[in-house]
Design an enzyme around this catalytic site. Structure first.
Site, PDB file in Angstrom:
ATOM      1  N   GLU A   1       9.782   8.768   4.010  1.00 21.91           N
ATOM      2  CA  GLU A   1       9.655   7.486   3.320  1.00 21.91           C
ATOM      3  C   GLU A   1      10.836   7.311   2.382  1.00 21.91           C
ATOM      4  O   GLU A   1      11.286   8.267   1.742  1.00 21.91           O
ATOM      5  CB  GLU A   1       8.356   7.435   2.522  1.00 21.91           C
ATOM      6  CG  GLU A   1       8.151   6.158   1.718  1.00 21.91           C
ATOM      7  CD  GLU A   1       6.869   6.181   0.894  1.00 21.91           C
ATOM      8  OE1 GLU A   1       6.631   5.219   0.137  1.00 21.91           O
ATOM      9  OE2 GLU A   1       6.115   7.161   1.006  1.00 21.91           O
TER      10      GLU A   1
ATOM     11  N   GLU B   1      -1.134  13.879  -0.971  1.00 17.02           N
ATOM     12  CA  GLU B   1       0.214  13.945  -0.417  1.00 17.02           C
ATOM     13  C   GLU B   1       0.965  15.156  -0.948  1.00 17.02           C
ATOM     14  O   GLU B   1       0.796  15.532  -2.101  1.00 17.02           O
ATOM     15  CB  GLU B   1       0.983  12.661  -0.757  1.00 17.02           C
ATOM     16  CG  GLU B   1       0.220  11.403  -0.345  1.00 17.02           C
ATOM     17  CD  GLU B   1       0.803  10.108  -0.902  1.00 17.02           C
ATOM     18  OE1 GLU B   1       2.012  10.097  -1.237  1.00 17.02           O
ATOM     19  OE2 GLU B   1       0.058   9.120  -1.000  1.00 17.02           O
TER      20      GLU B   1
END
Length: 444
Positions: free
Chosen positions: A359, A248
């Protein structure tokens, strides 16, 4: 740090004297006083439980391991301390699987645009920071780490004390929800306290990298242990098991991790679904940094503003076709470093899915949905200049070719809180707007 591209509004969208000085000083002092009285006006970054002597000793031993002895130290204007650590002394090489690892100075091959030339290769020794990009710690571009060293943001006792525990410091407390369950009610899907607005590829293809350009914002965070991020996920393994591999990278605002509300460049990895392996940035052994001018975890500036200039960053992650390491470039093809193939199981071969998007953590600290913003804090429908975006989504295939994503699926667990809208055109390829304010009359 001037990052990537500065974009003007209106191009994209879905709808396309002594006494006077004394008086002023008094006013400012009174204002500061009342702000201090009002605990809701700002986050308290230093509030934490009293630490025992034993706990402090454990924390200091841990910091001695991850804060390597620097060749040079740079005090950043934003308060960060950047240590220039010899490349061969960086934390990554403490990993048991990397004891005999030889640092790869640059990838053997970089992705080529389909039907075009190989992407321009910029080594760690070259000018870092694409397009004249700067980070705050550079002091107006006049100071970098020496050649042969890598810049590492120093961790402090205060940093660790903000975390739930020493074990949790630098780790995501996250459990990914299987895509098959995204059709369930939001309260079931969001049981982990994490909410998303993402675009994603199918789960059956072989993927060897992904790229996107993301505009940078400074979203408001309600409580210290919540965060808001925008990132690329490169995934393989099962979502409902313990073998999920994930790489990520993106930007993040996390008061708990960094002690402020600035957006920062970050990385993350795990090979066991966030259980025991992996961490943010260089807070554990794993990610091998090669660049001496880009500090992972350092602040990004300037940031985009509503109805004003838009600033974005470009991130590319791909698998070296010969050695198998997963490389990351930032900005104008500037190599940052790589995740060694030895760290992974499934990703030692290839990825099966890519996700792009936002997120947040919704801790419901007051018994209601958090007001922590995602992206700009505006819903996707606000379009260019107001909403946050990802543009020019691309994938790397088995031939090391980089091509535009033709289509994506999208999801948001609770569209009254955060949403996403995808589209495509000639300039931005496949792109999407996403985000939202969190708590509002329709989101509780």
């Amino acid at each position: 740090m001037e990052v990537g591209t500065r974009r003007n509004r209106g191009k994209q969208g879905f709808c396309s004297s002594s006494s006077s000085s004394s008086s002023s000083l008094t006013t400012l002092l009174l204002l500061a006083f009342f702000l201090l009285l009002d605990g809701s006006s700002a986050l308290n970054y230093t509030h934490h439980k009293q630490a025992s002597t034993l706990r402090l000793a454990r924390i200091r031993r841990h910091l001695d391991r991850i804060n390597k002895r620097p060749v040079k130290t740079i005090q950043s204007p934003d308060g960060d301390i950047i240590d220039c650590v010899h490349r061969r002394k960086q934390p990554a090489l403490d990993h048991p699987l990397l004891k005999s690892h030889k640092i790869q100075r640059e990838p053997t091959l970089t992705p080529a645009a389909r039907g075009g030339r190989e992407m321009r290769n910029v080594t760690a020794a070259a000018d870092g920071g694409g397009g004249g990009a700067r980070q705050t710690w550079h002091r107006n571009g006049e100071e970098y780490c020496p050649m042969g060293t890598v810049p590492i943001r120093r961790s402090s006792v205060e940093d660790v004390l903000r975390a739930k525990s020493l074990y949790h410091y630098g780790k995501k407390r996250s459990k990914r929800i299987p895509l098959a369950k995204f059709s369930q009610p939001a309260d079931v899907v969001s049981g982990s306290g994490h909410e998303h607005a993402i675009a994603y590829t199918g789960s059956s293809q072989e993927v060897y990298g992904a790229k996107a350009t993301i505009n940078v914002w400074e979203p408001s965070i309600e409580v210290v242990n919540e965060f808001s991020l925008s990132q690329i996920w490169i995934l393989s393994g099962s979502f409902d098991g313990t073998d999920l591999n994930s790489i990520e990278a993106g930007w993040q605002v996390s008061p708990e991790l960094y002690g402020d509300s600035r957006p920062r460049l970050f990385t993350y990895w795990t090979s066991d679904a966030y259980q025991a392996t992996g961490c943010y940035n260089l807070l554990c052994a794993g990610f091998v940094q090669t660049n001496n001018r880009i500090a992972i975890g350092a602040a990004i500036s300037p940031v985009s503003s509503v109805s004003g200039s838009q600033y974005d960053i470009t991130i590319l992650v791909w698998k070296d076709p010969k050695l198998g390491n997963w490389w990351m470039s930032f900005g104008d093809n500037t190599l940052v470093g790589y995740w060694p193939a030895e760290l992974f199981t499934h990703l030692a071969d290839h990825a099966t899915m890519v996700e792009w998007g936002g997120e947040v953590v919704n801790s419901r600290s007051n018994g209601e949905h958090t007001s922590t913003q995602m992206g700009s804090g505006e819903f996707a429908d606000a379009g260019f200049g107001r909403a946050s975006y990802f543009r020019n989504l691309e994938l790397v295939d088995a031939d090391n070719s980089l091509s535009s994503v033709e289509s994506v699926s999208t999801l948001a667990e609770n569209t009254n809180c955060y949403n996403i809208r995808a589209s495509s055109n000639g300039d931005w390829g496949t792109y999407f707007y996403y985000g939202g304010p969190g708590k509002n009359p329709q989101c509780r």
